[in-house]
Design an enzyme around this catalytic site. Sequence first.
Site, short mmCIF file in Angstrom:
data_model
loop_
_atom_site.label_atom_id
_atom_site.label_comp_id
_atom_site.label_asym_id
_atom_site.label_seq_id
_atom_site.Cartn_x
_atom_site.Cartn_y
_atom_site.Cartn_z
N GLU A 1 0.88 -1.16 0.00
CA GLU A 1 0.00 0.00 0.00
C GLU A 1 0.92 1.21 0.00
OE1 GLU A 1 -2.16 1.50 3.48
OE2 GLU A 1 -3.97 1.03 2.37
N ASP B 1 -3.87 11.02 8.30
CA ASP B 1 -2.59 10.50 8.76
C ASP B 1 -2.08 11.24 9.99
OD1 ASP B 1 -2.01 8.43 6.82
OD2 ASP B 1 -1.90 10.05 5.36
N TYR C 1 -10.62 -1.98 3.51
CA TYR C 1 -9.72 -1.45 4.53
C TYR C 1 -10.51 -1.31 5.83
CZ TYR C 1 -5.69 1.16 6.34
OH TYR C 1 -4.59 1.56 7.05
#
Length: 269
Positions: free
Chosen positions: A49, A60, A175
């Site tokens: 990924e 993030d 995911y």
Amino acid sequence: MSRYQAMFDRLEQQQQGALVPFVTLGDPDVATSLSIIRSLIAGGADALELGLPFSDPVADGPTIQKAAIRALAAGVSQADCFSIIATIRAEYPDLPIGLLVYANLVVSNGAEAFYQRCQQAGVDSVLIADVPVREGERFNALARANGIAPIYIAPPDASAERLGQVAAHSEGYVYLLSRAGVTGADTTLQAPAERVIRALKAANSAPPLLGFGISNPEHVQAAIAAGAAGAISGSAVVKIIEQQLHDLPAMYAALEQFVATLKAATNKP
């Protein structure tokens, strides 16, 4: 058969889960990024990924944010990133390669052109972190038209209806988040409720991969035990890069060893 399906079929025969490391492309520069990715594969990565460096990666945490800053400071462009992918694709023709990106990167030069570049470079899937299922249909159509699997995130607190939508629109894998919030290598893992995995499987979803907070073999084992098809480790991998920027051979060796340790934990009991 897609590369993801071939991978999951192979791992099922071997009684293993998938180990998927994440890194930011171009961190800290193009040449080093290529060597980093090769080290991950040498350690036993089943798939990759990869992130495109972006100035505002809202999903993030600080570790991956700093990776993006390093790549951007080095002048790494999107064209450089696709060149890295194309190089890895030529070297490893059967390895699934996914991108985790943000919508601005997809649409800035035209979404159709973006997916065409993905196809040309050998990308298998694209997850747009800031695009939920309800807003993703136009991206889905472009992805599928170029042979790219659209991937969506399954939050740990999602309703059965939302999980059904994620299952219906994700291809390759789903995911699955271990927790809410941003990426980061936690010392304790909040394993997903088995309800979430059961709901995805009941909706005939692609195999779920657990991400966010995967930083040691126990986390990988917990993901497999909960019913996930594998685990994605990002911040813990990128932290090794950050800590070893002064000694590249040591960095490559540490990355290979770390991935090998996590991969060994994917063996099913």
